[in-house]
Each structure stands twice: as C-alpha cells, then as structure tokens.
Design a protein around this motif. Structure first.
Motif, short mmCIF file in Angstrom:
data_model
loop_
_atom_site.label_atom_id
_atom_site.label_comp_id
_atom_site.label_asym_id
_atom_site.label_seq_id
_atom_site.Cartn_x
_atom_site.Cartn_y
_atom_site.Cartn_z
N HIS A 3 0.82 -1.20 0.00
CA HIS A 3 0.00 0.00 0.00
C HIS A 3 0.86 1.26 0.00
N SER A 157 1.61 -6.57 -6.43
CA SER A 157 0.82 -5.37 -6.66
C SER A 157 0.95 -4.37 -5.52
N LYS A 172 -4.04 0.87 -8.99
CA LYS A 172 -3.41 -0.42 -8.70
C LYS A 172 -2.29 -0.65 -9.71
N VAL A 209 -11.66 2.70 -4.75
CA VAL A 209 -12.04 1.74 -3.72
C VAL A 209 -13.17 2.36 -2.90
N LYS A 213 -13.48 0.25 3.08
CA LYS A 213 -13.39 -1.17 2.73
C LYS A 213 -11.99 -1.51 2.25
N GLY A 214 -11.70 -2.77 2.14
CA GLY A 214 -10.36 -3.24 1.83
C GLY A 214 -10.05 -3.28 0.35
N ASP A 215 -8.90 -3.93 0.06
CA ASP A 215 -8.43 -4.01 -1.33
C ASP A 215 -9.44 -4.67 -2.25
N GLU A 216 -10.24 -5.59 -1.71
CA GLU A 216 -11.17 -6.34 -2.56
C GLU A 216 -12.25 -5.43 -3.16
N SER A 217 -12.39 -4.21 -2.63
CA SER A 217 -13.39 -3.30 -3.17
C SER A 217 -12.87 -2.49 -4.35
N GLN A 219 -12.15 -1.19 -7.85
CA GLN A 219 -12.82 -1.36 -9.14
C GLN A 219 -12.01 -0.63 -10.20
#
Length: 334
Positions: A3, A157, A172, A209, A213-217, A219
């Motif tokens: 990050h 990443s 990203k 993002v 929320k975390g990295d999974e959010s 887009q």
C-alpha cells in the motif's frame, strides 16, 4: 498487496531545489482521444520523451521513467557503453508540476538519469524493482537516500490510494515480466557482469475503492499495460492468461530496438524492434497502442518508421496512436 497512500491536495514540488513549480502541465501541441470511447475524457497521458510520461487522473499525477537530459548529454548504459541524447524533452525538470508518485521500470541512466537522481526530493514515492530500490536507498551519503521506495516483483501489486470523498480514487500497479537479455549464454554473462539491470513492465489500473473497505473493493475503470524495456520473451505470454476476459484499454510499448554497444556494432538488442512490437500487439490485444522510447538516443536501431510500416502491413492503423514530445492522449476512466 502493498500500500501507498498519498494526498493529491497537498502534493509538493517534485524537486529539492526549485520551489516555484507550475500548477499544471503546459498546453499540449496535439491532443488525441481514445478512438472507441471519445467524449467525457477525465484522464490524460502527456508524452515528455524517451519512456517519460505523465499520467493524470482525478488530480493524481504519476511520472514514468523520468529522463530529463538534453540533446548532447551522455548516459552510461553498461561497461564501456554510452548513449548520447539526440532530442530535448518536452519540458525541463524544473518545469514539472507536482508529482504524486514515480513508476520506475528499472535503474538505467536513460530512464532515471543523473540530473533526475540529484534533483528529485528524497521523500517522493517511487514504485520500482528490488534492484532499483537497493540502488536508490543503500550506500548513500547522509540525506541522499530516497525514503519512500516500494519494490514490486513480477505479479506483485501495490495499491496507491488517494484520499477523497465517497469512493476514493485509487491506482493499482502490478509488476509484469520483462527481460532486457534473452535466456542463454548472454543472459548468464549478464548475470556475472551486471551490465544490464533487471526490468519490470507495469499493469496500471485507474479506478477507486469504497471508503472504509479493503483491497477487494477496488474497481478498475481503465487498464494500461506499460511494457517496459523488454524483448519478446516467453514470460510475456502469462499476461493475457492472467488478464483473460479483462479489457486492456491502452498499451505503452517501449520500442527502438536498442542495441549495445551501438547500432554500428549491434552485438545485443535489449528492447523490442518493430517486428517484436507487432508480435506484442498480437499477444496483448490492447484497444489502443502508443509507441514510446524510440528515437531519443543514438542507440536505437529500429526507427518509428519501421513500426509504422509494420502496423500498416498488419492492417492495424486504427489501433495505434502516435505521440510526439509535448503531445497528449485523453481518455475516460469509467
């Protein structure tokens, strides 16, 4: 995922010695648009020269492979190998606006020259290879080491997150394979001599993002593949496999057919020529390709005209945008 958090609202001048940098880039000579989705552009790519560009999106500026030497200046490219710059950059380093982070594909003087190394402020975030990180942070005099360097290996990443309202702006960056030297005896010799440094390509995804929320959010709204200085090697075949069914909107391809020790004694080619560039377009299938890194030094064997001819023969003229220094490309991040 690593990050890096930046605040574009408080971005400071990129250099240590010049405090009165402009707020924005100069007006481009020519502006090209993404051909399949023109209109409502909210991001841009400004071409400075060599592999040096500025990506600008939602107030965030990323600088790639900074090289600001002038025509007639020399760079060291390996044992007994030098190159001479034959062009001037679109802007000089003292005219750079605020920069939020640098993407450095590898530690080579035509991508991170002595002027740049001496001038950039030491806490400017840099994303690069492990080899370059070591060169930028170790063995330096007091106060000379760069302090905010993030290294990425292949397929690692980093999420560059920018404070904002609601859905936060985020970029990203993923390291992709690259090889200056093909496998075999030359590669083994290079490992012993350390003549040509290891290099990365990048997959840069501009998006957002969800707050809290975390990295999974994350887009993605626009995906850019930057080849870096590489040859057409087997490792590149993993890129379309990993990004299967995911659109690659833009490819910045490093061309020129760089040869060492010189084009008159072409013992080793270390970047793609026109033929390999067409092969990479066929492999990656980006919507748009922009060639860079093709004529700024006297070590290039394959001029841009070779690539243009190959593109025409392949019937792909509508898939390539050509930028000269101080031109820009505008596009829309969804």
């Amino acid at each position: 995922m690593k990050h890096l958090t930046i605040d574009p609202k408080h971005a400071r001048p990129p250099t240590r010695t010049h405090l009165h940098h402009p707020q924005s880039l100069p007006e481009a000579i020519t502006t090209a648009l993404h051909p399949s989705t023109p209109g409502n552009e909210n991001a841009s790519l400004f071409f400075i020269g060599t592999a040096t560009t500025i990506l600008e999106y939602a107030g965030v500026r990323l600088l790639t492979d900074p090289n600001f030497l002038h025509a007639g200046d020399h760079v060291h490219l390996g044992p007994g190998v030098t190159g001479t710059r034959v062009t001037n950059p679109a802007i000089y380093i003292e005219d750079l606006p605020a920069i939020d982070a640098v993407l450095l594909s590898h530690y080579h003087a035509d991508h991170f020259d002595e002027l740049v190394e001496n001038s950039l402020r030491r806490d400017l975030p840099i994303v690069t290879t492990e080899h370059a990180k070591d060169a930028l942070t170790s063995g330096k005099d007091a106060g000379e080491a760069f302090t905010e360097v993030t290294s990425l290996g292949f397929w690692e990443s980093c999420l560059i997150q920018c404070d904002g309202k609601g859905r936060n702006v985020a970029v990203k960056v993923t390291g992709t394979p690259g090889k200056h030297v093909p496998d075999g005896l030359m590669s083994k010799a290079n490992e012993l001599l350390g003549a040509v440094p290891p290099t990365n390509g990048w997959m840069v995804e501009l998006g957002s993002v969800e707050a809290g929320k975390g990295d999974e959010s994350f887009q993605n709204g626009y995906r850019i593949y930057i080849s870096g200085d590489t040859l057409m090697v087997d490792e590149l075949k993993e890129i379309p496999e990993r990004y299967k069914d995911q659109n690659i909107d833009l490819m910045l391809i490093h061309l020129g057919g760089t040869t060492i020790p010189s084009p008159s004694i072409p013992l080793l080619m270390v970047t793609m020529d026109a033929k390999q560039g067409i092969e990479l377009m066929e492999l990656i299938h980006p919507e748009v390709t922009i060639p860079i890194h093709y004529d700024d030094y006297d070590v290039f064997l394959s001029p841009l005209s070779d690539f243009k001819k190959a593109v025409e023969e392949a019937g792909w003229t509508d898939r390539v945008v050509y930028l000269d220094r101080k031109d820009q490309f505008k596009f829309r991040v969804k």
